[in-house]
Structures are given as structure tokens and as C-alpha cells.
Scaffold this active site. Structure first.
Site, PDB file in Angstrom:
ATOM      1  N   LYS A   1      21.296  -5.445  20.498  1.00  0.00           N
ATOM      2  CA  LYS A   1      20.403  -4.928  19.349  1.00  0.00           C
ATOM      3  C   LYS A   1      19.117  -5.726  19.230  1.00  0.00           C
ATOM      4  CE  LYS A   1      20.522  -8.183  16.007  1.00  0.00           C
ATOM      5  NZ  LYS A   1      19.602  -9.512  16.054  1.00  0.00           N
TER       6      LYS A   1
ATOM      7  N   GLY B   1      24.700 -10.164  21.094  1.00  0.00           N
ATOM      8  CA  GLY B   1      25.696  -9.924  21.959  1.00  0.00           C
ATOM      9  C   GLY B   1      27.126 -10.127  21.753  1.00  0.00           C
ATOM     10  N   GLY B   2      27.304 -11.234  21.226  1.00  0.00           N
ATOM     11  CA  GLY B   2      28.680 -11.412  20.616  1.00  0.00           C
ATOM     12  C   GLY B   2      28.936 -10.581  19.459  1.00  0.00           C
ATOM     13  N   SER B   3      28.141 -10.185  18.568  1.00  0.00           N
ATOM     14  CA  SER B   3      28.494  -9.363  17.492  1.00  0.00           C
ATOM     15  C   SER B   3      28.611  -8.148  18.043  1.00  0.00           C
ATOM     16  CB  SER B   3      27.481  -9.492  16.404  1.00  0.00           C
ATOM     17  OG  SER B   3      27.169 -10.771  15.985  1.00  0.00           O
TER      18      SER B   3
ATOM     19  N   ASP C   1      26.053  -9.839  11.803  1.00  0.00           N
ATOM     20  CA  ASP C   1      25.537  -8.581  12.535  1.00  0.00           C
ATOM     21  C   ASP C   1      26.828  -7.792  12.949  1.00  0.00           C
ATOM     22  OD1 ASP C   1      23.067  -9.586  12.325  1.00  0.00           O
ATOM     23  OD2 ASP C   1      23.017 -10.386  14.339  1.00  0.00           O
TER      24      ASP C   1
HETATM   25  O1  C5P Z   1      27.053 -14.705  10.323  1.00  0.00           O
HETATM   26  P1  C5P Z   1      26.672 -15.033  11.178  1.00  0.00           P
HETATM   27  O2  C5P Z   1      27.597 -16.331  11.973  1.00  0.00           O
HETATM   28  O3  C5P Z   1      25.902 -14.743  12.376  1.00  0.00           O
HETATM   29  O4  C5P Z   1      25.564 -16.542  11.028  1.00  0.00           O
HETATM   30  C1  C5P Z   1      25.127 -17.446  11.605  1.00  0.00           C
HETATM   31  C2  C5P Z   1      24.450 -18.572  10.328  1.00  0.00           C
HETATM   32  O5  C5P Z   1      23.076 -17.820  10.214  1.00  0.00           O
HETATM   33  C3  C5P Z   1      25.021 -18.484   9.223  1.00  0.00           C
HETATM   34  O6  C5P Z   1      25.729 -19.932   9.209  1.00  0.00           O
HETATM   35  C4  C5P Z   1      23.951 -18.839   8.113  1.00  0.00           C
HETATM   36  O7  C5P Z   1      23.571 -20.089   8.188  1.00  0.00           O
HETATM   37  C5  C5P Z   1      22.748 -18.149   8.880  1.00  0.00           C
HETATM   38  N1  C5P Z   1      22.753 -16.628   8.410  1.00  0.00           N
HETATM   39  C6  C5P Z   1      22.141 -16.639   7.033  1.00  0.00           C
HETATM   40  N2  C5P Z   1      21.936 -15.356   6.428  1.00  0.00           N
HETATM   41  C7  C5P Z   1      22.317 -14.237   6.919  1.00  0.00           C
HETATM   42  C8  C5P Z   1      22.929 -14.078   8.425  1.00  0.00           C
HETATM   43  C9  C5P Z   1      22.995 -15.365   8.977  1.00  0.00           C
HETATM   44  O8  C5P Z   1      21.757 -17.460   6.197  1.00  0.00           O
HETATM   45  N3  C5P Z   1      22.181 -12.925   6.353  1.00  0.00           N
END
Ligand code: C5P
Length: 294
Positions: free
Chosen positions: A8, A100-102, A135
Site C-alpha cells: 500500500k 507488507g506485513g499488514s 494497517d
Molecule cells: O499498529 P502498528 O503495530 O502498526 O503500530 C506500530 C507503532 O506505530 C505503534 O506502537 C505506535 O507507536 C505507532 N502508531 C501510532 N498511531 C497509529 C499507528 C501506529 O502511534 N495510528
């Protein structure tokens, strides 16, 4: 069964503020593009769950989002007896803001929901995905969507008009997402051409992808440019080579330019490859109404 899982791009990314749960509220258009991983899935009636990736920088087993998604799905369905072997052929670079992982996790939720005959609605798959990563809810439906909240509010969009060609450029470093969110400077802006464009997209449910490339804003770009001077040079090279607009996906580090003419995009790719960068030319993946492709 073999399924595809797409990268994406964030066509702009605004950080609206920090939430009580520590995450951030976002505003972005997410666009799937045809740079893809393949997931080879064998359903295992014996109940074992195994995930194997073909690249050293991608974990096997429980450390992989695919494993976590499949495990969460079978637990939600109260069927811990269900199993599968998933082998992932990776092409989407890791740590590049391409999700990619998401994407792998979203694709496996849809595929196993079908293969395990669970019949959970797409909204429930997205909710399970949201517990795995911000994501993932988008990746369940894919296509083009206006994404808000932490990533869980996904409004599928219809593409109108011609599609751009996107030239993706790997600047040669990766960005840690949590660091980027922790360091970003949050400006409380509710105006400007990009926000106005998003408001009109929200109201109409449609987007003309060639129309707003020039206006896209990524709030993480100043942070990444300050740390890596090569980023500004790559963006300028994309624009000087005929891109209608150039920006960064997610928290970085993948950069991209959007082109209306495939030949100009190819020439730009040659220029950047000659400068030593790895590039990918891609087009949007269309999934009308946000439905998974067949
Ligand atoms: O949800 P994901 O594992 O992709 O998020 C990784 C890190 O990115 C979270 O631990 C957070 O620190 C940050 N994040 C955030 N707000 C979001 C998405 C991600 O603060 N909407």
C-alpha cells in the site's frame, strides 16, 4: 491455494493528534499497488499452524503477523483445532512504509475465513485485523480507501478517471514506525489544499487519483528529510523527471512519484536506478466497493 497480497501507498498522511491509548489519529488515502507478495496456503486438518517466509529479515512462526492473524481468527471462531501451513514469497520490502506485513495478515484473514469455512463478515475480519496492527483493517478490503482513526475507520473509495503509474524508490534505509510516531511534530492544521481535497473525497466517496498528487502532504516527511538529506534529492529528481507529485509512504522510507505517462515514469526509473536506487513501477489495484479480488 496461492493468493496475492499487495503493497500500500499512503497518498498523503496527516497526523491529527495523540490518543489516550498512545496511538495517533490519522487522515490518509491508502492505495494498494501491484507490488505483491504471494501466500501459498495449505489447510492442515491436523490443527498445526506454521508460517514460513523466504527472506531472512521476515520472521517465521509466531513472530510473523500472518501467524498472529490466523491464530486470532481461529480463536475468534472458537475453532482452535484449525490449522494451516502458510509459505510467504516476499517481494514487498520490509520497513519501508508499504505495509507488507499488514497486507499479508489481511490477505490471510480473508483466505482462511474462506478455506476454513468460517463465514465471518468482512467487518469482523477487519476488527480482528485491528488487534494485530493499525494497517490491517484496510488490507482486508484493500483497493483505495480514506482511512481515519488509528487505521480502523476505512471508507472504500471509487476511482474515477485514469490511474497514475507510481514509481517507488527505496532510499536505502528503513524507518522504525514507533520512533517516527514518537518524534513527529504534530501541527493542528485543519486547512490547506490536501485537507480540502480529503473533505471532498469523504463527501463524494470518489477519488480522481491524478488530480491531487501535487497537493499530497506527509507529516513525517520533514522529520525524515532532516535526518536523511538524500530524501529531498530523490523527491526533486522525481519531480524534475516528470512526476506530477512526489512524496513518502507511511512513516517511510519508501518514496514515490505519480506519473500520468508510463514512458516518462520508465525514464525516471532509469535515472534513479543509475543513481544507485532500487525502484519499482506499479499501478493501483482496483477493488470496487472494497471487495477482495477474486
Ligand atoms: O499498529 P502498528 O503495530 O502498526 O503500530 C506500530 C507503532 O506505530 C505503534 O506502537 C505506535 O507507536 C505507532 N502508531 C501510532 N498511531 C497509529 C499507528 C501506529 O502511534 N495510528
Amino acid at each position: 491455494m496461492t493468493i496475492h497480497s499487495y503493497a500500500k501507498l499512503n497518498l498523503g498522511l496527516k497526523v491529527l493528534g495523540k490518543r489516550a491509548d498512545g496511538f495517533h489519529d490519522l487522515l490518509s488515502i491508502f492505495q494498494e499497488v501491484d507490488l505483491q507478495d504471494d501466500l501459498h496456503i495449505d489447510v492442515d486438518p491436523g490443527g498445526d499452524l506454521s508460517v514460513i517466509a523466504d527472506r531472512d529479515d521476515v520472521p517465521d512462526g509466531p513472530g510473523n503477523l500472518v501467524y498472529r492473524a490466523a491464530d486470532a481468527l481461529r480463536l475468534r471462531a472458537k475453532r482452535p483445532d484449525l490449522g494451516a501451513l502458510v509459505r510467504i514469497t516476499k517481494r514487498i520490502p520490509s520497513g519501508g512504509g508499504l505495509g507488507g506485513g499488514s497486507s499479508n495478515a489481511g490477505a490471510v484473514l480473508c483466505a482462511l475465513n474462506h478455506a476454513w469455512n468460517l463465514r465471518l463478515p468482512e467487518a469482523e475480519l477487519a476488527a480482528i485485523g485491528g488487534e494485530i496492527g493499525s494497517d490491517v483493517p484496510f488490507s482486508v478490503g484493500g483497493g483505495t480507501a480514506l482511512v481515519t482513526g488509528r487505521g480502523e475507520e476505512v471508507q472504500p473509495l471509487k476511482i474515477v478517471g485514469d490511474s497514475p503509474i507510481y514509481l517507488l524508490v527505496d532510499p536505502g534505509f528503513s524507518v522504525e514506525t514507533a520512533w517516527a510516531f514518537g518524534s513527529v511534530n504534530i501541527k493542528l492544521t485543519s486547512e490547506g489544499p490536501y485537507i480540502r481535497f480529503l473533505n471532498s473525497v469523504r463527501a463524494s466517496g470518489e477519488v480522481a487519483l491524478l488530480d491531487f498528487l501535487e497537493t499530497v502532504e506527509n507529516d513525517f516527511l520533514p522529520l525524515i528529510c532532516a535526518r536523511y538529506p538524500s530524501v529531498q534529492r530523490i523527491l526533486s529528481t522525481l519531480e524534475d523527471s516528470g512526476a506530477l507529485g512526489a512524496s513518502m509512504s507511511g512513516t517511510g522510507a519508501t518514496l514515490y512519484g505519480g506519473f500520468s505517462d508510463p514512458q516518462i515514469a520508465e525514464q525516471a526509473s532509469l535515472i534513479l536506478e543509475r543513481l544507485g536506487y532500487v525502484t519499482h513501477l506499479c499501478t493501483p489495484v482496483r477493488r470496487p466497493g472494497g471487495q477482495p479480488d477474486p
